[in-house]
Motif scaffolding. Structure first.
Motif, PDB file in Angstrom:
ATOM      1  N   THR A  13       0.671  -1.159  -0.040  1.00 20.96           N
ATOM      2  CA  THR A  13       0.004   0.030   0.001  1.00 20.96           C
ATOM      3  C   THR A  13       0.908   1.198   0.002  1.00 20.96           C
ATOM      4  O   THR A  13       1.931   1.151   0.276  1.00 20.96           O
ATOM      5  CB  THR A  13      -1.043  -0.013   1.288  1.00 20.96           C
ATOM      6  OG1 THR A  13      -0.063  -0.008   2.663  1.00 20.96           O
ATOM      7  CG2 THR A  13      -1.746  -1.270   1.312  1.00 20.96           C
ATOM      8  N   PRO A  14       0.567   2.514  -0.399  1.00 21.16           N
ATOM      9  CA  PRO A  14       1.064   3.483  -0.263  1.00 21.16           C
ATOM     10  C   PRO A  14       2.040   3.715   1.210  1.00 21.16           C
ATOM     11  O   PRO A  14       2.945   4.282   1.125  1.00 21.16           O
ATOM     12  CB  PRO A  14       0.210   4.723  -0.753  1.00 21.16           C
ATOM     13  CG  PRO A  14      -0.684   4.010  -1.508  1.00 21.16           C
ATOM     14  CD  PRO A  14      -0.960   2.701  -0.821  1.00 21.16           C
ATOM     15  N   PHE A  29      -6.176   5.322  11.332  1.00 19.24           N
ATOM     16  CA  PHE A  29      -6.993   6.425  10.566  1.00 19.24           C
ATOM     17  C   PHE A  29      -6.107   7.141   9.881  1.00 19.24           C
ATOM     18  O   PHE A  29      -6.521   7.718   8.303  1.00 19.24           O
ATOM     19  CB  PHE A  29      -7.912   7.204  11.546  1.00 19.24           C
ATOM     20  CG  PHE A  29      -7.124   8.231  12.376  1.00 19.24           C
ATOM     21  CD1 PHE A  29      -6.998   9.765  11.824  1.00 19.24           C
ATOM     22  CD2 PHE A  29      -6.827   7.944  13.495  1.00 19.24           C
ATOM     23  CE1 PHE A  29      -6.265  10.474  12.505  1.00 19.24           C
ATOM     24  CE2 PHE A  29      -6.122   8.947  14.350  1.00 19.24           C
ATOM     25  CZ  PHE A  29      -5.728  10.255  13.674  1.00 19.24           C
ATOM     26  N   GLN A  30      -4.814   7.429  10.189  1.00 19.42           N
ATOM     27  CA  GLN A  30      -4.050   8.188   9.357  1.00 19.42           C
ATOM     28  C   GLN A  30      -3.649   7.220   8.101  1.00 19.42           C
ATOM     29  O   GLN A  30      -3.408   7.862   6.972  1.00 19.42           O
ATOM     30  CB  GLN A  30      -2.747   8.536  10.110  1.00 19.42           C
ATOM     31  CG  GLN A  30      -3.151   9.729  11.148  1.00 19.42           C
ATOM     32  CD  GLN A  30      -1.994  10.015  12.149  1.00 19.42           C
ATOM     33  OE1 GLN A  30      -1.353   9.135  12.550  1.00 19.42           O
ATOM     34  NE2 GLN A  30      -1.825  11.404  12.378  1.00 19.42           N
ATOM     35  N   THR A  36      -5.856   6.240   0.848  1.00 18.82           N
ATOM     36  CA  THR A  36      -6.996   6.639   0.242  1.00 18.82           C
ATOM     37  C   THR A  36      -6.534   7.644  -0.606  1.00 18.82           C
ATOM     38  O   THR A  36      -7.014   7.854  -1.901  1.00 18.82           O
ATOM     39  CB  THR A  36      -8.405   6.903   1.049  1.00 18.82           C
ATOM     40  OG1 THR A  36      -8.585   5.887   1.734  1.00 18.82           O
ATOM     41  CG2 THR A  36      -9.338   7.379   0.271  1.00 18.82           C
ATOM     42  N   LEU A  37      -5.786   8.895  -0.144  1.00 20.74           N
ATOM     43  CA  LEU A  37      -5.561  10.050  -0.735  1.00 20.74           C
ATOM     44  C   LEU A  37      -4.405   9.987  -1.621  1.00 20.74           C
ATOM     45  O   LEU A  37      -4.424  10.685  -2.726  1.00 20.74           O
ATOM     46  CB  LEU A  37      -5.298  11.121   0.145  1.00 20.74           C
ATOM     47  CG  LEU A  37      -6.573  11.277   1.000  1.00 20.74           C
ATOM     48  CD1 LEU A  37      -6.077  12.508   2.090  1.00 20.74           C
ATOM     49  CD2 LEU A  37      -7.892  11.815   0.355  1.00 20.74           C
ATOM     50  N   CYS A  40      -5.284   9.549  -5.389  1.00 21.96           N
ATOM     51  CA  CYS A  40      -5.973  10.737  -5.902  1.00 21.96           C
ATOM     52  C   CYS A  40      -4.962  11.582  -6.680  1.00 21.96           C
ATOM     53  O   CYS A  40      -4.011  12.097  -6.040  1.00 21.96           O
ATOM     54  CB  CYS A  40      -6.830  11.427  -5.120  1.00 21.96           C
ATOM     55  SG  CYS A  40      -8.099  10.226  -4.087  1.00 21.96           S
ATOM     56  N   GLN A  41      -5.555  12.366  -7.564  1.00 23.94           N
ATOM     57  CA  GLN A  41      -4.710  13.416  -8.205  1.00 23.94           C
ATOM     58  C   GLN A  41      -4.878  14.429  -7.448  1.00 23.94           C
ATOM     59  O   GLN A  41      -3.936  15.355  -7.290  1.00 23.94           O
ATOM     60  CB  GLN A  41      -5.097  13.687  -9.789  1.00 23.94           C
ATOM     61  CG  GLN A  41      -4.310  14.719 -10.498  1.00 23.94           C
ATOM     62  CD  GLN A  41      -4.486  14.792 -11.927  1.00 23.94           C
ATOM     63  OE1 GLN A  41      -5.440  13.955 -12.490  1.00 23.94           O
ATOM     64  NE2 GLN A  41      -3.904  15.704 -12.631  1.00 23.94           N
ATOM     65  N   ASN A  42      -6.008  14.934  -7.136  1.00 27.32           N
ATOM     66  CA  ASN A  42      -6.288  16.108  -6.236  1.00 27.32           C
ATOM     67  C   ASN A  42      -7.209  15.618  -4.902  1.00 27.32           C
ATOM     68  O   ASN A  42      -8.376  14.881  -5.096  1.00 27.32           O
ATOM     69  CB  ASN A  42      -7.287  17.227  -7.022  1.00 27.32           C
ATOM     70  CG  ASN A  42      -6.464  17.731  -8.104  1.00 27.32           C
ATOM     71  OD1 ASN A  42      -5.236  18.146  -7.893  1.00 27.32           O
ATOM     72  ND2 ASN A  42      -7.006  17.733  -9.233  1.00 27.32           N
TER      73      ASN A  42
END
Length: 64
Positions: A13-14, A29-30, A36-37, A40-42
């Motif tokens: 995962t990232p 949660f972090q 999750t983010l 995403c591009q933005n």
């Protein structure tokens, strides 16, 4: 008898990709926010005061 294929390990995962670069561990949660983010591009990181926005955004920046 058919030979068994070795199971390929899933891609990290990232957060797992940058975990070793951080001198601290993130809370669950972090970690979820980073995972999750990061794809995403933005995106916006909307966390309450004192919940570690700096640590979370540092992990995101290291991944990007």
């Amino acid at each position: 008898m058919t030979p068994q294929r070795a199971l390929a390990s899933p891609a990290p995962t990232p957060y797992e990709a940058v975990r070793e670069l951080l001198p601290f561990r993130l809370y669950t949660f972090q970690e979820q926010a980073v995972n999750t983010l990061a794809v995403c591009q933005n995106a916006g990181l909307y966390l309450d005061v004192g919940t570690g926005k700096t640590a979370t955004s540092t992990a995101l920046a290291l991944y990007k």
